[in-house]
Scaffold this motif. Sequence first.
Motif: not given
Length: 308
Positions: A37, A142, A186, A190, A194
């Motif tokens: 990340r 990503f 992106r 994420n 999460e």
Amino acid sequence: MSTSEPSADGSLPEDTEAVRRALVAWYEADHRAYPWRETTDPYAIWVSEVMSQQTQLDRVVRAFEGFVERWPDVEALAAADRSEVVGFWSSHSLGYNNRARYLHEAAGQVVEEFDGSFPETPAELQELQGVGPYTANAVASFAFNNGDAVVDTNVKRVLYRAFSVPDDDTAFEEAAEALMPDGESRVWNNAVMELGGVACEKTPACDTAECPWREWCDAYATGDFSAPDVPTQSAFEGSRRQFRGRVVRVLGEYDSLPLSELGPRIRVDYTPDGEHGREWLSDLLSDLADDGLVALDTDGETTARLRQ
């Protein structure tokens, strides 16, 4: 409670901008730190995505760091000996060794067919060996901020609970795409992954994780936290996957071994004529040979070696 109630058919809240801002702010304020990340390098992100398939992330972190230290870029991986890559994979318990073989082959494709530069769209990334729609989209998102909405198990759970999205792949994909801000794959992918991994796990932690969607969430309002069934991976200990890995590790230490010497090295209860004897081992080796990982010499007593 909710400023705009989703309907029973799974329609999203009217104020999608507020939903988006809340999630992104929550993610950017605090999230789990993983090395992949902290980079936009497509090679590192691709490696991490392949490693993360059905493997616990704490084990992935250790393996990932060792892998990119040993093979820091796609050229280094393409030039590596395949047996070393497979041996690394097996020694770190990363699941099916085919994934290591596909990584090695795809690295060669990037070097030879794409002049060492990763393709940037999900469609182009799927041209690489072993790269399916999910992995292609994740790398595009990503690494290049150029992906579609990611829809994995965690995302499905979130959408099902929060907005009553039906347990249907098309419905999940449509809802995920409708929620994702344009040009923000992106941070958005994420963030929503999460959310599913921290606040909306099988056992939810809405308040302790300060879920940013509590204001709009159907499950939070009703207390019904049911979710689609989640497939579980079979136990690794004693599995066929475990013994395939042992074969690869042992053969990595020797040029070749006859079955009579290989068998006792991979399981203590090996007996030639027993349940886990020659027939069982021959079947296991045949599978590995079909996968291109092992070569068998049947001239006399059968011997096995790693395929180079």
